[in-house]
Design an enzyme around this catalytic site. Sequence first.
Site, PDB file in Angstrom:
ATOM      1  N   ASN A 111      92.409  36.200-119.757  1.00 45.60           N
ATOM      2  CA  ASN A 111      93.138  35.216-118.945  1.00 45.60           C
ATOM      3  C   ASN A 111      92.797  33.846-119.512  1.00 45.60           C
ATOM      4  O   ASN A 111      91.611  33.540-119.722  1.00 45.60           O
ATOM      5  CB  ASN A 111      92.690  35.318-117.482  1.00 45.60           C
ATOM      6  CG  ASN A 111      93.003  36.676-116.889  1.00 45.60           C
ATOM      7  OD1 ASN A 111      94.139  36.970-116.531  1.00 45.60           O
ATOM      8  ND2 ASN A 111      91.996  37.542-116.790  1.00 45.60           N
ATOM      9  N   CYS A 164      95.480  31.729-109.827  1.00 45.55           N
ATOM     10  CA  CYS A 164      94.686  32.872-110.310  1.00 45.55           C
ATOM     11  C   CYS A 164      93.290  32.709-109.704  1.00 45.55           C
ATOM     12  O   CYS A 164      92.545  31.797-110.084  1.00 45.55           O
ATOM     13  CB  CYS A 164      94.630  32.886-111.832  1.00 45.55           C
ATOM     14  SG  CYS A 164      93.682  34.271-112.501  1.00 45.55           S
ATOM     15  N   GLY A 165      92.950  33.582-108.769  1.00 47.15           N
ATOM     16  CA  GLY A 165      91.695  33.437-108.030  1.00 47.15           C
ATOM     17  C   GLY A 165      90.476  33.654-108.909  1.00 47.15           C
ATOM     18  O   GLY A 165      89.512  32.884-108.865  1.00 47.15           O
ATOM     19  N   CYS A 211      91.102  40.798-108.786  1.00 48.55           N
ATOM     20  CA  CYS A 211      92.223  39.921-108.442  1.00 48.55           C
ATOM     21  C   CYS A 211      91.869  39.209-107.142  1.00 48.55           C
ATOM     22  O   CYS A 211      91.959  39.815-106.061  1.00 48.55           O
ATOM     23  CB  CYS A 211      93.527  40.692-108.295  1.00 48.55           C
ATOM     24  SG  CYS A 211      94.916  39.617-107.847  1.00 48.55           S
ATOM     25  N   GLY A 212      91.443  37.976-107.246  1.00 46.44           N
ATOM     26  CA  GLY A 212      90.971  37.250-106.069  1.00 46.44           C
ATOM     27  C   GLY A 212      92.073  37.013-105.053  1.00 46.44           C
ATOM     28  O   GLY A 212      91.910  37.319-103.865  1.00 46.44           O
ATOM     29  N   ASN A 213      93.221  36.514-105.514  1.00 44.04           N
ATOM     30  CA  ASN A 213      94.313  36.220-104.577  1.00 44.04           C
ATOM     31  C   ASN A 213      94.820  37.507-103.925  1.00 44.04           C
ATOM     32  O   ASN A 213      95.107  37.537-102.726  1.00 44.04           O
ATOM     33  CB  ASN A 213      95.466  35.535-105.316  1.00 44.04           C
ATOM     34  CG  ASN A 213      95.094  34.126-105.745  1.00 44.04           C
ATOM     35  OD1 ASN A 213      94.451  33.398-105.008  1.00 44.04           O
ATOM     36  ND2 ASN A 213      95.476  33.765-106.961  1.00 44.04           N
ATOM     37  N   GLN A 234     100.659  40.904-109.354  1.00 45.96           N
ATOM     38  CA  GLN A 234      99.776  42.071-109.244  1.00 45.96           C
ATOM     39  C   GLN A 234     100.206  42.979-108.095  1.00 45.96           C
ATOM     40  O   GLN A 234     100.719  42.505-107.079  1.00 45.96           O
ATOM     41  CB  GLN A 234      98.301  41.663-108.971  1.00 45.96           C
ATOM     42  CG  GLN A 234      97.549  41.270-110.202  1.00 45.96           C
ATOM     43  CD  GLN A 234      97.867  39.862-110.619  1.00 45.96           C
ATOM     44  OE1 GLN A 234      98.056  38.970-109.767  1.00 45.96           O
ATOM     45  NE2 GLN A 234      97.949  39.637-111.931  1.00 45.96           N
ATOM     46  N   GLU A 277      97.974  34.243-117.160  1.00 45.25           N
ATOM     47  CA  GLU A 277      97.240  35.445-116.803  1.00 45.25           C
ATOM     48  C   GLU A 277      97.481  36.603-117.769  1.00 45.25           C
ATOM     49  O   GLU A 277      98.610  36.870-118.174  1.00 45.25           O
ATOM     50  CB  GLU A 277      97.637  35.919-115.394  1.00 45.25           C
ATOM     51  CG  GLU A 277      97.026  35.115-114.276  1.00 45.25           C
ATOM     52  CD  GLU A 277      97.064  35.851-112.965  1.00 45.25           C
ATOM     53  OE1 GLU A 277      96.926  37.099-112.981  1.00 45.25           O
ATOM     54  OE2 GLU A 277      97.270  35.199-111.928  1.00 45.25           O
TER      55      GLU A 277
HETATM   56  N1  LIG Z   1      95.686  39.121-114.626  1.00 42.22           N
HETATM   57  C1  LIG Z   1      94.305  39.372-114.279  1.00 42.22           C
HETATM   58  C2  LIG Z   1      94.177  40.088-112.914  1.00 42.22           C
HETATM   59  C3  LIG Z   1      94.650  39.248-111.727  1.00 42.22           C
HETATM   60  C4  LIG Z   1      93.942  37.953-111.607  1.00 42.22           C
HETATM   61  C5  LIG Z   1      94.514  36.949-110.608  1.00 42.22           C
HETATM   62  N2  LIG Z   1      95.822  37.178-110.085  1.00 42.22           N
HETATM   63  C6  LIG Z   1      93.514  36.650-109.515  1.00 42.22           C
HETATM   64  O1  LIG Z   1      93.923  36.182-108.429  1.00 42.22           O
HETATM   65  O2  LIG Z   1      92.300  36.821-109.777  1.00 42.22           O
HETATM   66  C7  LIG Z   1      93.646  40.254-115.361  1.00 42.22           C
HETATM   67  O3  LIG Z   1      94.349  41.079-115.960  1.00 42.22           O
HETATM   68  O4  LIG Z   1      92.439  40.098-115.572  1.00 42.22           O
END
Ligand SMILES: N[C@H](CCC[C@H](N)C(=O)O)C(=O)O
Length: 292
Positions: free
Chosen positions: A197, A224-225, A76-78, A47, A215
């Site tokens: 996801n 993935c947070g 996007c948590g992370n 991301q 994801e």
């Molecule tokens: N791919 C996810 C966004 C990033 C989620 C992930 N990297 C996290 O840490 O939440 C989506 O399109 O919903």
Amino acid sequence: MEPMVPFAKMNGLGNDIVVIDMRGRSDAVTAEAAIALASGERTGFDQIMAIHDTEIHGVDYRIDILNRDGTRAQACGNGTRCVVQALASETGRKSFTFKTLAGILNAEEHEDGLISVDMGVPEFRWDRIPLAEEFFDTTRIELQIGPIDAPLLHSPSVMSMGNPHAIFWVKDDVWAHDLERFGPLLENHPIFPERANISIARVIDASTMDLRTWERGVGLTRACGSAACAAAVSASRTDRTGRVVTVNLPGGPLKIDWRANNHVVMTGPAEWEFSGRVNPATGGWLAEEAVA
Ligand SMILES: N[C@H](CCC[C@H](N)C(=O)O)C(=O)O
């Protein structure tokens, strides 16, 4: 307008993040720039978290989130933890309020360096996840992979943390399932009009689970947070765990706390790797050492 802006390559438990500083500008990171950066050996990311100014009262910055395929995401948590660490080291402040497509998020960096993000409230209604069909019980919907009479994965819990998630429950090792093969099929299944996801979860005990995620807009990631939040909340609402869960991701653990006020708070690390300057329109970049 200056063509290049500062960026930092970071990660949150191995979830590759590029934080781009778009403050003071009226343009946005383009999908083309994202796709170009994603293919870079050093800048390959899952991301982009682009920091923008905002006029919203009480909000520090707006965060524009792009997946590596150029699509935008609500949460996007992370990546949010990486933004907090970058801003805390720049400003000396420890807490921030952000606006994302998912809503307003509060976040803070603790004395031990770990960062907590209030990821907001979970959404369980089928039409707000969203799903293409009406399901009143989203703790397990009719969706499966594999032979009808012996499905390999089935009956996922589905919900939204601002972005859509499907959690498949397994009793064996989460690595025993071919997520690389099933992920894209399920991500793009017509039941998910905005894609989804896709995670495989194994509950270890009432406060621990293992999780792997394919994801949306990216593919397999090391963490993935928002999926960790979705899996912990789904496990709790189906009485598989309590409301405070350690989620073990391939890149490491996240602590998820589904609070009495219905907010989901995620706590974990962030790591800076290198900085540089990038053209937000094309994705052309220079590392700091080259910029100096
Ligand atoms: N791919 C996810 C966004 C990033 C989620 C992930 N990297 C996290 O840490 O939440 C989506 O399109 O919903």
